[in-house]
Design a protein around this motif. Structure first.
Motif, PDB file in Angstrom:
ATOM      1  N   ARG A 195      -8.530  -3.924   6.188  1.00 33.36           N
ATOM      2  CA  ARG A 195      -7.310  -3.105   6.106  1.00 33.36           C
ATOM      3  C   ARG A 195      -7.186  -2.129   7.273  1.00 33.36           C
TER       4      ARG A 195
ATOM      5  N   TYR B 154      -0.131  -9.179  10.202  1.00 34.83           N
ATOM      6  CA  TYR B 154      -1.242  -9.185   9.254  1.00 34.83           C
ATOM      7  C   TYR B 154      -2.128 -10.376   9.555  1.00 34.83           C
TER       8      TYR B 154
ATOM      9  N   LYS C 256       0.836  -1.201   0.000  1.00 39.39           N
ATOM     10  CA  LYS C 256       0.000   0.000   0.000  1.00 39.39           C
ATOM     11  C   LYS C 256       0.870   1.250   0.000  1.00 39.39           C
TER      12      LYS C 256
END
Length: 156
Positions: free
Chosen positions: A109, A142, A87
């Protein structure tokens, strides 16, 4: 320290930095500080988000000025830059920064900040093992958050 005092301190640090660098002290650069430090302390923002926020408030500022100013703020220690996966870069204020790590949900996200003393123990152990004085680290976890407000519509 009150928010206004923090912003004024940031501006003074920035002014001293610009003078040392021989760079111009423009109102646009200082407006980036105003808006970055007006955000909640745990908020991360990209250049486009900051550009739109400032435009909606009536500023006449270019994306290039925001990019360049954020780079200067990172260089002088007033902003922290993060790159999560593939990103765009996200920035957060650094003057009252307390080190923390991040969890990024793969689905929504959303970025969540956390601190855990056990990470410092690992950092110390690795420093001993590598005979190195570890001065900083970055940890990003994550995963799928599986909480009720997680949805696929929120993006970084």
């Amino acid at each position: 320290m009150a928010e206004k005092a923090i912003v004024e301190k940031a501006k003074k640090i920035f002014e001293n930095f610009l003078v040392r660098q021989g760079s111009r002290k423009t109102p646009e650069r200082y407006s980036v500080i105003d808006e970055l430090y007006a955000l909640p302390q745990d908020e991360h923002i990209d250049v486009e988000g900051l550009f739109l926020l400032m435009r909606n408030k009536g500023y006449t500022i270019s994306r290039a000025t925001i990019y360049n100013t954020l780079d200067l703020l990172v260089e002088c220690g007033l902003a922290v830059k993060h790159q999560f996966k593939d990103k765009v870069a996200l920035y957060e204020q650094a003057l009252t920064y307390k080190h923390h790590d991040h969890h990024v949900c793969n689905q929504c996200r959303k970025i969540r900040e956390f601190s855990d003393e056990r990470i410092n123990l690992i950092k110390e152990a690795m420093g001993n093992e590598f005979q190195s004085a570890i001065t900083s680290h970055s940890l990003v976890l994550y995963g799928d958050c599986h909480i009720p407000d997680c949805d696929n519509l929120i993006v970084l």
